[in-house]
Scaffold this motif. Structure first.
Motif, PDB file in Angstrom:
ATOM      1  N   GLU A  59       0.850  -1.189   0.000  1.00 54.10           N
ATOM      2  CA  GLU A  59       0.000   0.000   0.000  1.00 54.10           C
ATOM      3  C   GLU A  59       0.886   1.240   0.000  1.00 54.10           C
ATOM      4  O   GLU A  59       1.905   1.275   0.692  1.00 54.10           O
ATOM      5  N   SER A  84      -2.400   6.954  -1.331  1.00 60.01           N
ATOM      6  CA  SER A  84      -3.464   6.989  -2.341  1.00 60.01           C
ATOM      7  C   SER A  84      -3.263   5.997  -3.470  1.00 60.01           C
ATOM      8  O   SER A  84      -3.532   6.292  -4.628  1.00 60.01           O
ATOM      9  N   GLY A  85      -2.761   4.844  -3.144  1.00 60.04           N
ATOM     10  CA  GLY A  85      -2.585   3.845  -4.187  1.00 60.04           C
ATOM     11  C   GLY A  85      -1.933   2.589  -3.669  1.00 60.04           C
ATOM     12  O   GLY A  85      -1.817   2.369  -2.463  1.00 60.04           O
ATOM     13  N   MET A  86      -1.518   1.770  -4.601  1.00 58.57           N
ATOM     14  CA  MET A  86      -0.837   0.532  -4.235  1.00 58.57           C
ATOM     15  C   MET A  86       0.108   0.106  -5.348  1.00 58.57           C
ATOM     16  O   MET A  86      -0.069   0.452  -6.513  1.00 58.57           O
ATOM     17  N   GLY A 120      -4.044   3.338  -8.702  1.00 57.14           N
ATOM     18  CA  GLY A 120      -4.854   4.060  -7.731  1.00 57.14           C
ATOM     19  C   GLY A 120      -4.855   5.546  -8.001  1.00 57.14           C
ATOM     20  O   GLY A 120      -4.203   6.039  -8.938  1.00 57.14           O
ATOM     21  N   PRO A 121      -5.596   6.304  -7.161  1.00 55.91           N
ATOM     22  CA  PRO A 121      -5.749   7.741  -7.405  1.00 55.91           C
ATOM     23  C   PRO A 121      -4.434   8.515  -7.466  1.00 55.91           C
ATOM     24  O   PRO A 121      -4.387   9.602  -8.047  1.00 55.91           O
ATOM     25  N   THR A 157      -8.165  -0.449  -9.646  1.00 60.13           N
ATOM     26  CA  THR A 157      -7.921  -0.611  -8.219  1.00 60.13           C
ATOM     27  C   THR A 157      -9.150  -0.296  -7.368  1.00 60.13           C
ATOM     28  O   THR A 157      -9.326  -0.877  -6.293  1.00 60.13           O
TER      29      THR A 157
END
Lengths: 303, 254
Positions: A62, A65-67, A217-218, A266
């Motif tokens: 992680e 704001s994403g992975m 992700g964002p 995601t």
């Protein structure tokens, strides 16, 4: 009534909302949560010629704001898909779009030839942008000559809509997009994940077994949006846009930047019902803003 | 059937300053929840906790539509889950994963440590329903790390080890005297840190006893879509969130 239908390079989608390869399994994983037939399409998990075990654990980290992921195309091979998986999902009233991978051009061809024989599959996504395999994958997508070569080869053996999935890990994504357009692609999808890494400062070790992995992700959305806008302005073929879409507003932004359809990735992990909410949200936006057809949004950015 | 559903925070029961039981209440409840199942909990109100957190289901109550979780606050997500307001809305995806296979006869030994005791309430209850003679062996560093023993005692005998000897026998669970002498269990269930489970699996292998372990690999989706949580097995990589989290330890090659 808003007309939600879109045409992605000859592939008719009932609406522009599809799910991204590698984030939605083969669809059945989400069947408890909503009716899969509501979707415009499902880009199923990446498929290779033979069974692949994928990379070692840990494959995920992680990040803000994403992975990051480093799955490495774990799958049971194209024959297993055709014989055991496709029969279980073909009854859904949505486009099932296999994501085709290979270590060599010959492997891409062999997988595609097998899919070309399957009734009901109208499109493939040619993945030349997987960052997590040692051979092939992204290597094909980061240089123009190899991207063109594999696209031309697959074009010759596939009759349906050929969507080429582009890597953002390049100097100029529009050059690759123009290259695969010239090689016969009907559409491009972008972006795949950004090559990244994460470190545990306490142990001084990488968090992924492969050290580097693909960021989604964002966190990547503004960059993905920019690339969709650039590619939309550089090629004539349609764009399937993705990269950090979490809700209908994000999806609409991608369409305004030039995406004919969008892929949700995601976000499926955060809310397994998100794609249905995005369909509803896009429809409401069109109603509220006086658009009779969702295609009116495509590239409607006012600059 | 799996659901994504909003619940409200009903109660907290703090066991010490970093271990707590979070009970949620919903307007309805899926009641087909098996021992070993888990939920993916969305952590509200914190921007840098992006993914849901996979947490074992401790227990549930169909009359009150409540579901509870035993949580150890070890990271940002699990700390934040301990600081919600009563009545705050929280989304969970549940029930996920496979479950322990409940034996129908003989004697069962349940070995847990750390947060790996959560599945044992449901498992203990199911074993008791089948009149299985059940023994719980719970390990901790000190007596302050050993929880839920009163609850377990409703379902069977409870044995404890602590590293400092402050409660029960001194040492690790694997050193407990239950493993020496006349050992007549026909099933071992284990949950907790990997080194502990591997050591228990080794004992089970030496005694030729069937043993099941529940893994807690890092997950993204929890529903078998992303394939991030795999574990190597003698049959190739398996997806922990759907093909597990419970595995026979022989399959894990332990």
């Amino acid at each position: 009534m808003v007309d939600l239908k879109v045409n992605l390079g000859g592939l008719q989608l009932k609406n522009p909302v599809t799910t991204a390869s590698g984030t939605f399994g083969f669809g059945t994983e989400f069947a408890d949560f909503f009716d899969l037939s509501l979707l415009g399409g499902i880009f199923v998990k990446g498929i290779t010629l033979k069974n692949r075990e994928g990379n070692d654990y840990p494959r995920m980290a992680e990040t803000a704001s994403g992975m990051l992921n480093a799955v490495g195309l774990q799958n049971k091979g194209i024959d297993y898909f055709i014989d055991s998986i496709y029969p279980e999902i073909k009854h859904y009233n949505t486009e099932i779009i296999p994501n085709v991978n290979g270590s060599t051009v010959e492997e891409y061809i062999e997988v595609t030839e097998k899919i070309n024989e399957v009734e009901g599959i109208n499109a493939i996504e040619l993945n030349i942008s997987c960052p997590n395999v040692k051979e092939g994958g992204m290597a094909f997508g980061v240089s123009c000559p190899s991207a063109i070569a594999v696209t031309e080869a697959v074009r010759e053996c596939f009759d349906g809509t050929l969507i080429v999935k582009l890597s953002p890990n390049v100097t100029d994504i529009t050059e690759i997009a123009k290259g695969v357009e010239g090689a016969g692609a009907d559409a491009v999808s972008l972006v795949n994940t950004f090559l990244g890494m994460a470190i545990d400062a306490q142990t001084r070790k990488p968090l992924l077994s492969t050290i580097t992995g693909g960021l989604s992700g964002p966190a990547i959305k503004p960059i993905a949006l920019r690339m969709v806008w650039q590619v939309f302005n550089a090629v004539k073929i349609p764009v399937s846009g993705m990269g950090g879409i979490m809700n209908a507003t994000d999806a609409i932004e991608f369409m305004l930047a030039g995406a004919t359809s969008i892929q949700i990735g995601t976000a499926n992990f955060i809310d397994p019902q998100v794609s249905v909410k995005v369909i509803e949200g896009i429809e409401n936006y069109c109603k509220d803003n006086g658009f009779d057809s969702v295609t009116d949004l495509v590239g409607a950015l006012e600059v | 059937m799996k659901h994504v559903q909003d619940f409200k925070v009903k109660t907290y029961r703090w066991l010490n300053d970093e271990n707590y039981i979070l009970t949620l209440q919903g307007e309805s409840l899926e009641t087909e929840i098996l021992p070993g199942n888990f939920a993916e909990i969305r952590v509200p109100g914190i921007a840098d906790v992006f993914l849901r957190r996979p947490i074992s289901i401790l227990d549930f109550n169909p009359t009150e539509n409540t579901i509870s979780f035993y949580i150890k606050a070890i990271g940002k997500g699990t700390r934040q889950l301990g600081e919600l307001q009563i009545g705050e809305t929280i989304s969970i995806v549940y029930p996920l994963g496979n479950s322990y296979s409940v034996v129908e006869e003989g004697k069962a030994l349940l070995v847990g440590g750390g947060s790996g005791i959560a599945p044992f309430i449901q498992l203990g209850r199911e074993l008791k329903k089948r009149n299985i003679q059940t023994t719980f062996l719970i390990g901790g560093r000190t007596k302050n790390d050993v929880f839920l023993t009163d609850e377990f005692s409703e379902f069977g005998e409870v044995l404890v080890t602590t590293e400092d000897g402050s409660r029960g026998e001194k040492g690790f669970v694997t050193h407990h005297s239950v493993f020496s002498g006349d050992f007549d269990f026909n099933k071992i269930y284990t949950c907790g840190p990997d080194p502990m489970m591997k050591a228990i699996a080794k004992i089970a292998g030496e005694k030729n006893i069937n043993c099941e372990a529940s893994l807690e690999n890092m997950m993204a989706c929890g529903i078998g879509a992303c394939l991030c949580c795999v574990t190597p097995t003698v049959n190739g990589n398996k997806v922990v969130c759907t093909e597990g989290t419970v595995f026979n330890t022989k399959e894990l090659g332990w």
